[in-house]
Design an enzyme around this catalytic site. Structure first.
Site, short mmCIF file in Angstrom:
data_model
loop_
_atom_site.label_atom_id
_atom_site.label_comp_id
_atom_site.label_asym_id
_atom_site.label_seq_id
_atom_site.Cartn_x
_atom_site.Cartn_y
_atom_site.Cartn_z
N ASN A 108 3.91 -23.88 16.64
CA ASN A 108 3.97 -24.86 17.71
C ASN A 108 3.08 -26.03 17.29
O ASN A 108 1.87 -25.94 17.36
CB ASN A 108 3.46 -24.22 19.02
CG ASN A 108 3.33 -25.23 20.14
OD1 ASN A 108 3.87 -26.34 20.05
ND2 ASN A 108 2.62 -24.86 21.19
N LYS A 112 2.76 -28.90 18.64
CA LYS A 112 2.23 -29.72 19.75
C LYS A 112 2.40 -31.21 19.41
O LYS A 112 3.41 -31.57 18.81
CB LYS A 112 0.77 -29.35 20.04
CG LYS A 112 0.60 -27.84 20.16
CD LYS A 112 -0.75 -27.41 20.62
CE LYS A 112 -0.80 -25.89 20.68
NZ LYS A 112 -2.02 -25.38 21.26
P1 PGA Z 1 -3.77 -22.46 18.51
O1 PGA Z 1 -2.57 -22.73 19.57
O2 PGA Z 1 -3.21 -21.56 17.44
O3 PGA Z 1 -4.14 -23.81 17.99
O4 PGA Z 1 -4.87 -21.80 19.27
C1 PGA Z 1 -1.68 -21.72 19.92
C2 PGA Z 1 -0.69 -22.20 20.96
O5 PGA Z 1 -1.08 -22.97 21.85
O6 PGA Z 1 0.50 -21.86 20.90
#
Ligand code: PGA
Length: 249
Positions: free
Chosen positions: A11, A13
């Protein structure tokens, strides 16, 4: 060998530019040429890069969208509907991510609408659930997860369960470097597995863990009985660290 397929999802983002997307797939494609069928790799770029990612990725990799608006098309300024996502070969939609629930104030009702709509449109859905630190400290974690799951899955048609993946992402572990221990994650995953079995007769639904998954902690997490895969944020942005997570064994 685990019975269920292992799912490793990225993901991104609101990260990665054109140059970074190109670099990522150039490198990851090489590594994924001989991906075993028991391992499923999914990448969720931001909307502007879906087209590029779909064109560049190796055929063994699936592309996901990080969100959807629950309509095919229409007068919804700033949103993206199913017609466009299908046009860009998106197979999977992430629904109910904690950043949408907490930063964008997405309600349980909206999460449910997005889930139902995506399933109806033929997408696979990664439904995210997770408790905040405060809820965990107040010992409300199981009630919170139960509520998030049951409100999203309420009246969901039986045939649609084949297209559901659950991701347990404790909010306190996301982007904080504070990963849940294998035992903490396993405890919740077995609780979710039991709910899926008792309420929907579907204990086979994949359950992913998400929250500060890194190359150095993936092995310990994947050793847990009820962890079928991971949803990775920060450590999925570069092909090098993401491929260490994919090929952790
Ligand atoms: P992170 O995010 O691995 O940066 O903690 C995970 C997510 O929000 O899917």
């Amino acid at each position: 060998m685990r019975e269920r397929k292992e799912i490793i999802a990225a993901n991104w983002k609101m990260n990665n530019t054109k140059e970074e997307v190109t670099d990522f797939f150039t490198k990851l494609n090489l590594k994924c040429q001989d991906l075993e069928p028991e391992r499923q790799v999914i990448v969720a770029p931001a909307f502007p890069y879906l087209s590029m990612a779909s064109e560049m990725k190796h055929s063994s990799i699936l592309i996901a969208a990080q969100d959807i608006y629950p309509e095919r098309n229409g007068a919804y300024t700033g949103e993206v509907g199913s017609e466009m996502l299908k046009d860009l070969y998106v197979s999977t939609i992430i629904v109910g991510h904690s950043e949408r629930r907490h930063i964008m104030d997405e309600s349980l009702e909206m999460t449910k609408q997005k889930l139902d709509f995506s399933l109806l449109e033929g997408f696979r859905v990664i439904l995210c659930v997770g408790e905040t630190l405060r809820q965990r400290e107040k010992d409300e974690l199981f009630a919170v997860i139960d509520k998030q799951l049951s409100s999203a899955l309420m009246n969901c048609e039986k045939k649609h369960f084949d297209n559901i993946i659950i991701a347990y992402e404790p909010v306190w572990a996301i982007g904080t470097g504070r990963v849940a221990s294998g035992n903490q994650a396993q405890e919740m995953h077995s609780f979710i597995r039991k709910l899926l079995k008792d309420n929907y007769s579907r204990p086979d639904i994949p359950i992913l863990y998400g929250g500060s998954v890194k190359p150095h902690n993936i092995k310990g997490l994947m050793e847990m009985e009820d962890i079928d895969g991971v949803l990775v944020g920060g450590a999925s942005l570069k092909a090098d660290s993401f491929s260490k997570i994919i090929f952790h064994d």
